[in-house]
Design a protein around this motif. Structure first.
Motif, PDB file in Angstrom:
ATOM      1  N   PRO A 161      75.399 -77.675  -9.519  1.00  0.00           N
ATOM      2  CA  PRO A 161      74.446 -76.993 -10.408  1.00  0.00           C
ATOM      3  C   PRO A 161      75.054 -76.430 -11.685  1.00  0.00           C
ATOM      4  O   PRO A 161      74.308 -76.067 -12.597  1.00  0.00           O
ATOM      5  CB  PRO A 161      73.910 -75.856  -9.530  1.00  0.00           C
ATOM      6  CG  PRO A 161      75.035 -75.558  -8.581  1.00  0.00           C
ATOM      7  CD  PRO A 161      75.648 -76.900  -8.288  1.00  0.00           C
ATOM      8  N   THR A 162      76.389 -76.337 -11.765  1.00  0.00           N
ATOM      9  CA  THR A 162      77.003 -75.765 -12.963  1.00  0.00           C
ATOM     10  C   THR A 162      77.933 -76.749 -13.664  1.00  0.00           C
ATOM     11  O   THR A 162      78.738 -76.345 -14.502  1.00  0.00           O
ATOM     12  CB  THR A 162      77.801 -74.481 -12.614  1.00  0.00           C
ATOM     13  OG1 THR A 162      78.851 -74.817 -11.679  1.00  0.00           O
ATOM     14  CG2 THR A 162      76.898 -73.429 -12.002  1.00  0.00           C
ATOM     15  N   VAL A 163      77.827 -78.031 -13.349  1.00  0.00           N
ATOM     16  CA  VAL A 163      78.723 -79.006 -13.963  1.00  0.00           C
ATOM     17  C   VAL A 163      78.434 -79.112 -15.457  1.00  0.00           C
ATOM     18  O   VAL A 163      77.283 -79.157 -15.897  1.00  0.00           O
ATOM     19  CB  VAL A 163      78.598 -80.390 -13.283  1.00  0.00           C
ATOM     20  CG1 VAL A 163      77.224 -80.998 -13.504  1.00  0.00           C
ATOM     21  CG2 VAL A 163      79.678 -81.343 -13.766  1.00  0.00           C
ATOM     22  N   GLY A 164      79.485 -79.085 -16.248  1.00  0.00           N
ATOM     23  CA  GLY A 164      79.361 -79.326 -17.679  1.00  0.00           C
ATOM     24  C   GLY A 164      78.712 -78.230 -18.491  1.00  0.00           C
ATOM     25  O   GLY A 164      78.232 -78.499 -19.598  1.00  0.00           O
ATOM     26  N   VAL A 165      78.681 -76.986 -17.973  1.00  0.00           N
ATOM     27  CA  VAL A 165      78.032 -75.911 -18.729  1.00  0.00           C
ATOM     28  C   VAL A 165      79.079 -74.896 -19.190  1.00  0.00           C
ATOM     29  O   VAL A 165      80.187 -74.832 -18.663  1.00  0.00           O
ATOM     30  CB  VAL A 165      76.939 -75.201 -17.900  1.00  0.00           C
ATOM     31  CG1 VAL A 165      75.903 -76.199 -17.412  1.00  0.00           C
ATOM     32  CG2 VAL A 165      77.528 -74.431 -16.722  1.00  0.00           C
ATOM     33  N   ASP A 166      78.702 -74.088 -20.174  1.00  0.00           N
ATOM     34  CA  ASP A 166      79.605 -73.072 -20.681  1.00  0.00           C
ATOM     35  C   ASP A 166      79.678 -71.883 -19.713  1.00  0.00           C
ATOM     36  O   ASP A 166      78.895 -71.786 -18.759  1.00  0.00           O
ATOM     37  CB  ASP A 166      79.200 -72.610 -22.081  1.00  0.00           C
ATOM     38  CG  ASP A 166      77.771 -72.093 -22.142  1.00  0.00           C
ATOM     39  OD1 ASP A 166      77.302 -71.478 -21.161  1.00  0.00           O
ATOM     40  OD2 ASP A 166      77.111 -72.291 -23.174  1.00  0.00           O
ATOM     41  N   VAL A 167      80.620 -70.999 -19.965  1.00  0.00           N
ATOM     42  CA  VAL A 167      80.853 -69.872 -19.063  1.00  0.00           C
ATOM     43  C   VAL A 167      79.622 -68.986 -18.960  1.00  0.00           C
ATOM     44  O   VAL A 167      79.271 -68.499 -17.876  1.00  0.00           O
ATOM     45  CB  VAL A 167      82.077 -69.053 -19.534  1.00  0.00           C
ATOM     46  CG1 VAL A 167      82.230 -67.791 -18.690  1.00  0.00           C
ATOM     47  CG2 VAL A 167      83.342 -69.893 -19.450  1.00  0.00           C
ATOM     48  N   GLN A 168      78.944 -68.776 -20.092  1.00  0.00           N
ATOM     49  CA  GLN A 168      77.773 -67.902 -20.078  1.00  0.00           C
ATOM     50  C   GLN A 168      76.659 -68.475 -19.207  1.00  0.00           C
ATOM     51  O   GLN A 168      76.075 -67.764 -18.381  1.00  0.00           O
ATOM     52  CB  GLN A 168      77.261 -67.691 -21.512  1.00  0.00           C
ATOM     53  CG  GLN A 168      78.144 -66.808 -22.369  1.00  0.00           C
ATOM     54  CD  GLN A 168      79.316 -67.561 -22.991  1.00  0.00           C
ATOM     55  OE1 GLN A 168      79.476 -68.766 -22.787  1.00  0.00           O
ATOM     56  NE2 GLN A 168      80.143 -66.843 -23.753  1.00  0.00           N
ATOM     57  N   SER A 169      76.367 -69.771 -19.372  1.00  0.00           N
ATOM     58  CA  SER A 169      75.325 -70.396 -18.560  1.00  0.00           C
ATOM     59  C   SER A 169      75.707 -70.405 -17.086  1.00  0.00           C
ATOM     60  O   SER A 169      74.870 -70.152 -16.211  1.00  0.00           O
ATOM     61  CB  SER A 169      75.077 -71.836 -19.036  1.00  0.00           C
ATOM     62  OG  SER A 169      74.394 -71.856 -20.269  1.00  0.00           O
ATOM     63  N   ARG A 170      76.977 -70.675 -16.809  1.00  0.00           N
ATOM     64  CA  ARG A 170      77.420 -70.684 -15.418  1.00  0.00           C
ATOM     65  C   ARG A 170      77.248 -69.312 -14.776  1.00  0.00           C
ATOM     66  O   ARG A 170      76.787 -69.195 -13.633  1.00  0.00           O
ATOM     67  CB  ARG A 170      78.888 -71.116 -15.328  1.00  0.00           C
ATOM     68  CG  ARG A 170      79.414 -71.192 -13.893  1.00  0.00           C
ATOM     69  CD  ARG A 170      80.880 -71.560 -13.858  1.00  0.00           C
ATOM     70  NE  ARG A 170      81.093 -72.883 -14.432  1.00  0.00           N
ATOM     71  CZ  ARG A 170      82.305 -73.421 -14.585  1.00  0.00           C
ATOM     72  NH1 ARG A 170      83.380 -72.755 -14.251  1.00  0.00           N
ATOM     73  NH2 ARG A 170      82.416 -74.629 -15.099  1.00  0.00           N
ATOM     74  N   THR A 171      77.571 -68.278 -15.507  1.00  0.00           N
ATOM     75  CA  THR A 171      77.443 -66.918 -14.985  1.00  0.00           C
ATOM     76  C   THR A 171      75.988 -66.578 -14.690  1.00  0.00           C
ATOM     77  O   THR A 171      75.660 -66.023 -13.637  1.00  0.00           O
ATOM     78  CB  THR A 171      78.029 -65.910 -15.985  1.00  0.00           C
ATOM     79  OG1 THR A 171      79.422 -66.194 -16.183  1.00  0.00           O
ATOM     80  CG2 THR A 171      77.886 -64.484 -15.465  1.00  0.00           C
ATOM     81  N   VAL A 172      75.094 -66.931 -15.616  1.00  0.00           N
ATOM     82  CA  VAL A 172      73.669 -66.663 -15.426  1.00  0.00           C
ATOM     83  C   VAL A 172      73.140 -67.419 -14.210  1.00  0.00           C
ATOM     84  O   VAL A 172      72.388 -66.873 -13.399  1.00  0.00           O
ATOM     85  CB  VAL A 172      72.877 -67.050 -16.697  1.00  0.00           C
ATOM     86  CG1 VAL A 172      71.372 -67.043 -16.417  1.00  0.00           C
ATOM     87  CG2 VAL A 172      73.187 -66.084 -17.828  1.00  0.00           C
ATOM     88  N   ILE A 173      73.529 -68.693 -14.069  1.00  0.00           N
ATOM     89  CA  ILE A 173      73.063 -69.505 -12.947  1.00  0.00           C
ATOM     90  C   ILE A 173      73.537 -68.933 -11.618  1.00  0.00           C
ATOM     91  O   ILE A 173      72.748 -68.760 -10.673  1.00  0.00           O
ATOM     92  CB  ILE A 173      73.539 -70.968 -13.112  1.00  0.00           C
ATOM     93  CG1 ILE A 173      72.768 -71.640 -14.259  1.00  0.00           C
ATOM     94  CG2 ILE A 173      73.350 -71.758 -11.813  1.00  0.00           C
ATOM     95  CD1 ILE A 173      73.331 -72.986 -14.664  1.00  0.00           C
ATOM     96  N   ILE A 174      74.829 -68.613 -11.525  1.00  0.00           N
ATOM     97  CA  ILE A 174      75.382 -68.092 -10.265  1.00  0.00           C
ATOM     98  C   ILE A 174      74.768 -66.742  -9.919  1.00  0.00           C
ATOM     99  O   ILE A 174      74.422 -66.478  -8.753  1.00  0.00           O
ATOM    100  CB  ILE A 174      76.919 -67.998 -10.346  1.00  0.00           C
ATOM    101  CG1 ILE A 174      77.532 -69.403 -10.391  1.00  0.00           C
ATOM    102  CG2 ILE A 174      77.475 -67.225  -9.156  1.00  0.00           C
ATOM    103  CD1 ILE A 174      77.270 -70.261  -9.176  1.00  0.00           C
ATOM    104  N   ASP A 175      74.610 -65.876 -10.904  1.00  0.00           N
ATOM    105  CA  ASP A 175      73.995 -64.569 -10.640  1.00  0.00           C
ATOM    106  C   ASP A 175      72.563 -64.728 -10.123  1.00  0.00           C
ATOM    107  O   ASP A 175      72.133 -64.014  -9.206  1.00  0.00           O
ATOM    108  CB  ASP A 175      73.995 -63.719 -11.915  1.00  0.00           C
ATOM    109  CG  ASP A 175      75.379 -63.184 -12.264  1.00  0.00           C
ATOM    110  OD1 ASP A 175      76.283 -63.266 -11.407  1.00  0.00           O
ATOM    111  OD2 ASP A 175      75.551 -62.682 -13.390  1.00  0.00           O
ATOM    112  N   HIS A 176      71.821 -65.661 -10.701  1.00  0.00           N
ATOM    113  CA  HIS A 176      70.435 -65.873 -10.264  1.00  0.00           C
ATOM    114  C   HIS A 176      70.395 -66.449  -8.853  1.00  0.00           C
ATOM    115  O   HIS A 176      69.534 -66.073  -8.041  1.00  0.00           O
ATOM    116  CB  HIS A 176      69.721 -66.799 -11.239  1.00  0.00           C
ATOM    117  CG  HIS A 176      68.235 -66.818 -11.062  1.00  0.00           C
ATOM    118  ND1 HIS A 176      67.490 -65.686 -10.805  1.00  0.00           N
ATOM    119  CD2 HIS A 176      67.333 -67.847 -11.088  1.00  0.00           C
ATOM    120  CE1 HIS A 176      66.210 -66.000 -10.690  1.00  0.00           C
ATOM    121  NE2 HIS A 176      66.095 -67.307 -10.854  1.00  0.00           N
TER     122      HIS A 176
END
Length: 247
Positions: A161-176
């Motif tokens: 779910p977080t492949v190829g994304v920036d740190v900010q997007s990855r953080t938002v996705i994992i937190d959600h």
């Protein structure tokens, strides 16, 4: 929540099994990580559990429902966020989510409110009326996630779910995802980001050549091995350093 018994899959024309006689239990409320090299069988296993692929043999249940007898009921229980973007590029974000929500029987004000809430949480409110073909990779990943959770699934399957994304997007996705898990969703997750998996997952299984070679809590698996400091060290020790290119 998930009980897998002797599950196998061999593709037509293949020499070897992609998944072979696999037994696994995922408890309700877990964040369970399926980790393995390219071609290890992770996506095949998830595809079978999502009823996208028919097993060659074996069985599984989700929330006590058997795949053979309750296929349609199982589909209503689960959410799927695939590795590839499951979005229509010429539709807007809102149109995509309205379409996917309607597939689960959602409609009217309830669906609109859910879409607006999820877009706000994942930072996409300002882009709701923009066509998804204009979105960055991180924005598409976040929208991809929303499309799989609109119906509040009991089990959520996530393939990279977080492949190829920036740190900010990855953080938002994992937190959600953590919030969804706290609210009652059991998560099954694959990733090549082993540091992320070490922090995110309550338990993991390392799979190679279609067979589970170890499973347990990341901290316990690391502690039980000599000179292993991280999950990545354990992964390389068990699966080797050879390249796993496949086509």
């Amino acid at each position: 929540m998930i009980q897998i018994n002797q599950l196998s899959k061999k593709y037509k024309g293949a020499t070897d099994y992609s998944v072979y006689n696999l037994d696994l239990t995922v408890e309700e409320g877990e964040i369970f990580g399926l980790l393995g090299p390219n071609g290890a069988g992770k996506t095949t296993l998830i595809s079978m559990l999502c009823s996208l692929l028919k097993p060659s043999s074996g069985s599984f249940t989700i929330n006590g429902l058997d795949y053979h007898s309750h296929k349609n009921q199982l589909k209503r229980l689960i959410g799927i966020v695939p590795q590839e973007y499951a979005l229509y590029p010429t539709l807007t974000a809102f149109e995509n989510l309205t379409y996917f929500g309607s597939m689960y029987g959602l409609k009217g004000k309830s669906l609109r409110d859910t879409i607006q809430k999820q877009l706000e949480i994942l930072g996409l409110t300002d882009f709701a009326q923009k066509k998804t073909k204009t979105f960055s990779g991180g924005m598409k990943r976040r929208l991809n996630l929303i499309s799989g959770i609109l119906h509040r699934p009991k089990v959520l399957f996530l393939d990279e779910p977080t492949v190829g994304v920036d740190v900010q997007s990855r953080t938002v996705i994992i937190d959600h995802l953590r919030k969804l898990n706290t609210d009652g969703t059991t998560i099954v997750y694959t990733s090549h980001h082993l540091n992320e998996a070490e922090q995110f997952c309550t338990r993991v299984a390392i799979i190679d050549h279609g067979i589970i070679i170890c499973q347990g809590r990341p901290s316990e698996l690391i502690a039980n091995q000599h000179e292993i400091r991280h999950l990545e060290d354990l992964f390389l020790k068990l699966t080797g350093k050879a390249m796993r290119d496949h086509a």
